[in-house]
Design a protein around this motif. Structure first.
Motif, mmCIF file in Angstrom:
data_model
loop_
_atom_site.group_PDB
_atom_site.id
_atom_site.type_symbol
_atom_site.label_atom_id
_atom_site.label_comp_id
_atom_site.label_asym_id
_atom_site.label_seq_id
_atom_site.Cartn_x
_atom_site.Cartn_y
_atom_site.Cartn_z
ATOM 1 N N ASP A 1 0.862 -1.182 0.000
ATOM 2 C CA ASP A 1 0.000 0.000 0.000
ATOM 3 C C ASP A 1 0.902 1.236 0.000
ATOM 4 O O ASP A 1 1.435 1.642 1.039
ATOM 5 C CB ASP A 1 -0.907 -0.010 1.230
ATOM 6 C CG ASP A 1 -1.982 1.070 1.182
ATOM 7 O OD1 ASP A 1 -1.662 2.229 0.821
ATOM 8 O OD2 ASP A 1 -3.145 0.758 1.496
ATOM 9 N N GLU A 2 1.099 1.815 -1.172
ATOM 10 C CA GLU A 2 2.046 2.927 -1.317
ATOM 11 C C GLU A 2 1.665 4.124 -0.463
ATOM 12 O O GLU A 2 2.539 4.855 0.034
ATOM 13 C CB GLU A 2 2.151 3.329 -2.787
ATOM 14 C CG GLU A 2 2.675 2.236 -3.711
ATOM 15 C CD GLU A 2 4.120 1.860 -3.447
ATOM 16 O OE1 GLU A 2 4.793 2.564 -2.669
ATOM 17 O OE2 GLU A 2 4.590 0.848 -4.018
ATOM 18 N N ALA A 3 0.374 4.356 -0.267
ATOM 19 C CA ALA A 3 -0.068 5.493 0.542
ATOM 20 C C ALA A 3 0.364 5.325 1.996
ATOM 21 O O ALA A 3 0.862 6.270 2.629
ATOM 22 C CB ALA A 3 -1.577 5.646 0.449
ATOM 23 N N ASN A 4 0.197 4.119 2.529
ATOM 24 C CA ASN A 4 0.603 3.882 3.914
ATOM 25 C C ASN A 4 2.120 3.851 4.060
ATOM 26 O O ASN A 4 2.672 4.335 5.055
ATOM 27 C CB ASN A 4 0.000 2.568 4.415
ATOM 28 C CG ASN A 4 -1.501 2.667 4.619
ATOM 29 O OD1 ASN A 4 -2.044 3.747 4.806
ATOM 30 N ND2 ASN A 4 -2.175 1.519 4.573
ATOM 31 N N VAL A 5 2.808 3.304 3.059
ATOM 32 C CA VAL A 5 4.273 3.276 3.085
ATOM 33 C C VAL A 5 4.831 4.696 3.058
ATOM 34 O O VAL A 5 5.817 5.010 3.737
ATOM 35 C CB VAL A 5 4.823 2.462 1.903
ATOM 36 C CG1 VAL A 5 6.341 2.639 1.788
ATOM 37 C CG2 VAL A 5 4.482 0.987 2.061
ATOM 38 N N ALA A 6 4.195 5.564 2.283
ATOM 39 C CA ALA A 6 4.668 6.948 2.158
ATOM 40 C C ALA A 6 4.620 7.689 3.488
ATOM 41 O O ALA A 6 5.375 8.640 3.711
ATOM 42 C CB ALA A 6 3.837 7.684 1.115
ATOM 43 N N VAL A 7 3.759 7.232 4.396
ATOM 44 C CA VAL A 7 3.618 7.885 5.698
ATOM 45 C C VAL A 7 4.491 7.218 6.762
ATOM 46 O O VAL A 7 5.198 7.887 7.513
ATOM 47 C CB VAL A 7 2.141 7.881 6.160
ATOM 48 C CG1 VAL A 7 2.017 8.468 7.567
ATOM 49 C CG2 VAL A 7 1.278 8.661 5.184
ATOM 50 N N ASN A 8 4.464 5.893 6.826
ATOM 51 C CA ASN A 8 5.099 5.187 7.934
ATOM 52 C C ASN A 8 6.177 4.170 7.541
ATOM 53 O O ASN A 8 6.733 3.509 8.414
ATOM 54 C CB ASN A 8 4.029 4.457 8.760
ATOM 55 C CG ASN A 8 3.155 5.431 9.528
ATOM 56 O OD1 ASN A 8 3.657 6.343 10.173
ATOM 57 N ND2 ASN A 8 1.847 5.256 9.436
ATOM 58 N N GLY A 9 6.483 4.033 6.254
ATOM 59 C CA GLY A 9 7.504 3.087 5.837
ATOM 60 C C GLY A 9 7.004 1.654 5.811
ATOM 61 O O GLY A 9 5.821 1.390 6.017
ATOM 62 N N ALA B 1 1.109 -1.351 5.843
ATOM 63 C CA ALA B 1 1.965 -0.956 4.723
ATOM 64 C C ALA B 1 1.911 -2.007 3.614
ATOM 65 O O ALA B 1 2.051 -1.686 2.439
ATOM 66 C CB ALA B 1 3.405 -0.772 5.203
ATOM 67 N N TRP B 2 1.714 -3.253 4.001
ATOM 68 C CA TRP B 2 1.686 -4.349 3.026
ATOM 69 C C TRP B 2 0.920 -5.518 3.616
ATOM 70 O O TRP B 2 0.819 -5.661 4.841
ATOM 71 C CB TRP B 2 3.104 -4.786 2.649
ATOM 72 C CG TRP B 2 3.951 -5.164 3.843
ATOM 73 C CD1 TRP B 2 4.752 -4.335 4.585
ATOM 74 C CD2 TRP B 2 4.031 -6.456 4.457
ATOM 75 N NE1 TRP B 2 5.335 -5.018 5.603
ATOM 76 C CE2 TRP B 2 4.916 -6.335 5.559
ATOM 77 C CE3 TRP B 2 3.470 -7.697 4.185
ATOM 78 C CZ2 TRP B 2 5.239 -7.404 6.390
ATOM 79 C CZ3 TRP B 2 3.783 -8.775 5.004
ATOM 80 C CH2 TRP B 2 4.660 -8.615 6.095
#
Length: 321
Positions: free
Chosen positions: A231-239, A253-254
């Protein structure tokens, strides 16, 4: 290559029912859970090793459906700092080896394990960064005082009983989690150790599976077919490091997905080609861990997807060259 399935996703069915389900869908081999995290729903070595009748019934069920065993799986943490926990996983591994010997299976799938950070710890300690400096002390202790000595002894035992390949699933949370750590323990212990190459655990770490396959080469002992959606949106916030429960799909994130629901056909075909290039022609074993699909649907979709992806035949003569 042969299409295999880790039958744990069908643990709610009898062995006969599970094998029929897989045979009807064109599966060629079965990876059998027999201890540790995969459980013993279809195969309990403590029973089969002590009851010749039940062992023969087990073998006959595979013959009935013309299926073979690709590997026995007993994922666990046999170097857990709690002695009683480590012993339970170790005993499962030993029983898997002894059963494999009786079945004529030469491949065991497991985890490397993760010790504590010191002799007095009570829980595993997975180091993810180089600093503060005590983390280097933890790694020194884990690898040189626990992990390598344990696997030297255990691998020797396995080899004495006909095991040729111990396949470590490269899984974060354990000491072997990427190609570098896999090759490190292989160099220290021997070629009997190799990777259970599961790209689902590599995708979210930012590892390119094709490059990882080329790096590992003949150190690949098995292959788990499982996908991951990031999930690129969640990764962009929290890695990508994420300790939220797998059921929290919306906020993670995934998450693990059925093959094709994380990466497209081209990605999977590239992996199969890379495996052929490095000389791997073993089982491609589907592992279902998709929280959005039932085991039956997830396996059915994954089997259908992979039938067009696997390379089954040896290369023909290059008449054009």
């Amino acid at each position: 290559m042969k299409l295999s399935v880790l039958a744990v996703a069908l643990a709610d069915r009898s062995l006969d029912e599970a094998l029929k389900f897989l045979k009807d869908r064109g599966v060629q081999q079965v990876e059998v859970g027999c201890g540790g995290y995969p459980g013993k729903a279809h195969c309990d070595p403590a029973v089969l090793l002590n009851d010749e009748k039940k062992l023969q019934e087990f073998k006959d069920t595979f013959k009935k459906y013309d299926l073979t065993i690709s590997a026995l799986s007993t994922h666990g943490n046999a170097v857990h700092p709690k002695v009683e926990v480590a012993k339970a996983y170790h005993d499962d591994f030993v029983n898997a080896v002894l059963l494999a010997e009786k079945l004529g299976v030469d491949r065991i799938v497991t985890f490397s394990g993760c010790p504590g950070g010191s002799p007095v710890d009570q829980q595993p300690n997975w180091v993810t960064c180089a600093w503060p400096p005590e983390y280097q002390e933890i790694l020194e202790y884990q690898w040189n005082e626990v992990l390598i000595p344990y696997w030297k002894k255990t691998a020797a035992f396995a080899a004495e009983h006909g095991i040729k390949k111990i396949a470590f699933e490269m899984h974060p949370g354990f000491c072997v989690y990427n190609p570098e750590t896999m090759l490190k323990i292989r160099a220290a212990v021997g070629d009997i150790l190799g990777a259970n190459f599961d790209p689902s655990h590599l995708f979210w770490q930012g590892i390119d599976p094709v490059r990882a396959i080329r790096e590992l080469g003949d150190a690949i002992h098995f292959f788990h077919a499982k996908d991951t959606a990031i999930d690129e949106a969640n990764v962009a916030v929290n890695g990508v490091l994420d300790s939220k429960h797998f059921s929290d799909v919306k906020n993670r994130a995934w998450v693990f997905r059925t093959i094709g629901y994380g990466h497209d056909t081209k990605v999977w075909k590239d992996m199969m080609s890379a495996l052929r290039i490095v000389g791997y022609d073993g089982p491609i074993s589907i592992e279902h861990e998709d929280g959005l699909m039932s085991g039956e649907e997830g396996l059915s979709k994954a089997i259908s997807f992979l039938k067009d992806v696997l390379i089954y035949e040896a290369p023909g003569e290059m008449y054009w060259a």
